[in-house]
Motif scaffolding. Structure first.
Motif, short mmCIF file in Angstrom:
data_model
loop_
_atom_site.label_atom_id
_atom_site.label_comp_id
_atom_site.label_asym_id
_atom_site.label_seq_id
_atom_site.Cartn_x
_atom_site.Cartn_y
_atom_site.Cartn_z
N LYS A 31 110.55 128.32 -3.34
CA LYS A 31 111.35 129.55 -3.37
C LYS A 31 111.95 130.04 -4.52
O LYS A 31 112.30 131.09 -4.90
CB LYS A 31 111.77 129.85 -1.93
CG LYS A 31 112.96 129.25 -1.56
CD LYS A 31 113.38 129.60 -0.35
CE LYS A 31 114.93 128.82 0.11
NZ LYS A 31 115.98 129.37 -0.79
N ASP A 32 113.02 128.96 -4.93
CA ASP A 32 113.95 129.24 -5.85
C ASP A 32 113.38 129.06 -7.57
O ASP A 32 114.28 129.06 -8.34
CB ASP A 32 115.22 128.04 -5.88
CG ASP A 32 115.81 128.42 -4.54
OD1 ASP A 32 115.83 129.48 -3.95
OD2 ASP A 32 116.49 127.50 -3.89
N PRO B 89 111.26 131.44 -9.02
CA PRO B 89 110.43 132.80 -9.23
C PRO B 89 109.58 132.93 -10.61
O PRO B 89 108.68 133.88 -10.85
CB PRO B 89 111.22 133.80 -8.98
CG PRO B 89 112.67 133.38 -9.50
CD PRO B 89 112.70 131.93 -9.16
N GLY B 90 110.02 132.26 -11.34
CA GLY B 90 109.34 132.33 -13.05
C GLY B 90 107.94 131.77 -12.85
O GLY B 90 107.31 131.95 -13.88
N LYS B 91 107.65 131.26 -11.89
CA LYS B 91 106.34 130.38 -11.62
C LYS B 91 105.52 131.09 -10.41
O LYS B 91 106.26 131.52 -9.34
CB LYS B 91 106.27 128.92 -11.63
CG LYS B 91 106.93 128.25 -12.73
CD LYS B 91 105.93 128.35 -14.00
CE LYS B 91 106.49 127.54 -15.01
NZ LYS B 91 105.36 127.78 -16.18
N GLU B 92 104.16 131.16 -10.56
CA GLU B 92 103.41 131.42 -9.42
C GLU B 92 102.45 130.31 -8.92
O GLU B 92 101.96 129.95 -9.48
CB GLU B 92 102.09 132.60 -10.02
CG GLU B 92 102.72 133.90 -10.52
CD GLU B 92 103.49 134.78 -9.51
OE1 GLU B 92 102.96 134.74 -8.46
OE2 GLU B 92 104.61 135.51 -10.27
N HIS C 268 97.46 124.05 6.97
CA HIS C 268 97.95 125.27 8.06
C HIS C 268 98.09 126.54 7.64
O HIS C 268 99.00 127.33 8.00
CB HIS C 268 99.11 124.60 8.77
CG HIS C 268 98.91 123.11 9.26
ND1 HIS C 268 99.94 122.23 9.38
CD2 HIS C 268 97.91 122.81 10.10
CE1 HIS C 268 99.17 121.19 9.99
NE2 HIS C 268 97.97 121.42 10.47
N ALA C 269 97.85 126.74 6.21
CA ALA C 269 98.11 128.17 5.51
C ALA C 269 96.85 129.11 5.86
O ALA C 269 95.73 128.59 6.03
CB ALA C 269 97.99 127.93 4.11
N GLN C 270 97.11 130.37 5.95
CA GLN C 270 96.45 131.44 5.75
C GLN C 270 96.70 132.25 4.53
O GLN C 270 97.74 132.27 4.10
CB GLN C 270 96.61 132.37 6.98
CG GLN C 270 96.29 131.66 8.22
CD GLN C 270 94.70 130.93 8.52
OE1 GLN C 270 93.93 131.85 7.89
NE2 GLN C 270 94.41 129.95 9.03
N ASP C 271 95.68 133.01 4.04
CA ASP C 271 95.81 133.48 2.65
C ASP C 271 96.71 134.50 2.92
O ASP C 271 96.61 135.62 3.64
CB ASP C 271 94.32 134.03 2.44
CG ASP C 271 93.01 133.04 2.02
OD1 ASP C 271 93.66 131.87 2.08
OD2 ASP C 271 92.20 133.50 1.71
N GLN C 272 97.82 134.48 2.11
CA GLN C 272 98.87 135.72 2.04
C GLN C 272 99.88 135.09 0.86
O GLN C 272 99.80 133.97 0.27
CB GLN C 272 99.57 135.57 3.33
CG GLN C 272 100.43 134.25 3.65
CD GLN C 272 101.60 134.45 4.72
OE1 GLN C 272 102.16 135.27 5.06
NE2 GLN C 272 101.04 133.40 6.14
N SER C 273 100.45 136.05 0.41
CA SER C 273 101.56 136.02 -0.75
C SER C 273 102.77 136.28 -0.08
O SER C 273 103.11 137.17 0.69
CB SER C 273 101.19 136.89 -1.88
OG SER C 273 100.16 136.58 -2.27
N LEU C 274 103.71 135.33 -0.44
CA LEU C 274 105.25 135.37 -0.18
C LEU C 274 105.81 135.46 -1.73
O LEU C 274 106.32 134.75 -2.07
CB LEU C 274 105.74 134.13 0.86
CG LEU C 274 104.95 133.93 2.14
CD1 LEU C 274 105.64 132.79 2.79
CD2 LEU C 274 105.15 135.32 2.74
N ALA C 275 105.98 136.57 -2.11
CA ALA C 275 106.70 136.79 -3.54
C ALA C 275 105.85 136.11 -4.58
O ALA C 275 104.54 136.35 -4.60
CB ALA C 275 108.01 136.55 -3.36
N HIS C 276 106.30 134.98 -5.12
CA HIS C 276 105.67 134.30 -6.21
C HIS C 276 105.06 133.06 -5.49
O HIS C 276 104.23 132.20 -6.47
CB HIS C 276 106.39 133.65 -7.12
CG HIS C 276 107.72 132.95 -6.68
ND1 HIS C 276 108.66 133.37 -5.76
CD2 HIS C 276 107.91 131.46 -6.60
CE1 HIS C 276 109.42 132.54 -5.43
NE2 HIS C 276 108.85 131.10 -6.07
#
Length: 342
Positions: free
Chosen positions: A201-202, A204-207, A214-222
């Motif tokens: 999370k720290d 943000p310059g990278k995507e 256990h993931a579902q398709d979604q975006s949390l900022a970057h």
């Protein structure tokens, strides 16, 4: 010739290798049936190449928070079911068992005196010339007896021994994906998803494109969470500048073939992953961390991408070698497969 192909299904690496082999067997017109063990049938995905594949419970390792849990591994093992599966598997229609570290077919082949050819990354560690760390007296005995074979072919990134062949990496159409400099593929399936998100999370310059069971398709900022999908994973791998992963063999092989830089966190308590990380460090092909280290990530972000390694795409020479039946003569196969690797 009719072959039963046993595949360790705990992770996705063995299945990825089996997909490449399945296409080569089909092209050669060889009848192959597939048996996977290590997880329930519902947990496999993108299995079209294997038609009506079978599954068994088999044996597997239990992991928690990025570490092998030895106690739970032993406690959760269904030994009676495992022995029953070995005894009940009928091999009378098969000429050969081809095995990628899958114990049910390997032991059934030994019991019914059907030849077993074991091809796996794990088999490479039977060679004294392969770099190893984190092992003990138990590990090589475990590798030789977990899925025993009459002949072993190890798969590794360098030709340490005549018994070791290179990985087969199918490039596919995904390599045409447009390169994105600030895109990073993240695959840490043995870590808790929440901890991976916190780790990223720290920056943000990278995507970050983060695949996780256990993931579902979604975006949390970057941070872009993605559920398992082989086709989408390959597209994101091809367009990314680098890969953050555990130190499994197959994903690292794909990354090396595509020239992606690697940041690896070996699975704690897993000597194979420790040894993979050691080899890639010696090859100057990866940075290694032993916990989710943000300083290591910050340093790695500034490292340039790597040149590609030309591992073979077509396992046809291996298929021909299997058909010829001279299985103890491995040197010619080794030389043929390594000839064009740069």
């Amino acid at each position: 010739m009719r072959i039963l192909y046993g595949v360790q299904g705990t992770g996705n690496g063995h299945t990825t290798r089996a997909r490449v082999m399945a296409k080569a067997f089909a092209k050669a017109g060889i009848k192959v049936d597939y048996l996977f063990s290590g997880r329930s049938k519902a947990d496999y995905f993108d299995m079209q190449e294997f038609a009506d594949f079978q599954t068994r419970t088999g044996l597997t390792f239990v992991t928690e928070r990025g570490r092998v849990n030895g106690f739970k591994t032993v406690k959760q093992a269904k030994i009676r079911e495992f022995i029953s599966d070995i005894r009940e598997l009928n091999l009378r229609h098969y000429d050969l068992i081809f095995n990628d570290f899958e114990p049910v077919t390997a032991w059934a082949g030994r019991r019914q005196k059907i030849p077993v050819i074991g091809m796996s990354h794990q088999a490479a560690f039977l060679s004294p010339h392969v770099p190893v760390t984190g092992d003990n007296l138990f590990t090589k005995a475990m590798i030789r007896n977990f899925a025993p074979a009459d002949v072993y072919l190890g798969v590794h990134w360098q030709p340490f021994d005549d018994s070791i062949i290179p990985p087969f990496i199918e490039h596919g159409t995904a390599v045409d994906s447009e390169y994105v400099d600030n895109k990073v593929l993240v695959y840490l399936p043995f870590e808790e998803l929440e901890e991976v998100i916190h780790y990223l999370k720290d920056f943000p310059g990278k995507e970050f494109y983060c695949y996780h069971p256990h993931a579902q398709d979604q975006s949390l900022a970057h941070i872009h969470l993605r559920r398992p999908s082989r086709a989408n994973f390959l597209r994101d791998l091809a367009s990314a500048s680098g890969v953050i992963a555990n130190a499994g063999f197959e994903l690292a092989s794909e990354a090396l073939t595509l020239g992606k830089k690697l940041l690896l966190k070996p699975l704690n308590g897993q000597f194979e992953q420790y040894s993979n990380a050691l080899t890639l460090q010696q090859m100057q092909r990866a940075q290694v961390m032993h916990y989710l280290d943000q300083d290591a990530l910050e340093d790695w972000i500034n490292i340039a991408t790597q040149s590609r390694i030309n591992y073979p795409q077509d396992p046809a020479p291996l298929v021909d070698w299997l058909v010829q039946g001279q299985w103890h003569q491995r040197k010619g196969l080794n030389e043929q497969l390594w000839h064009n690797v740069l």
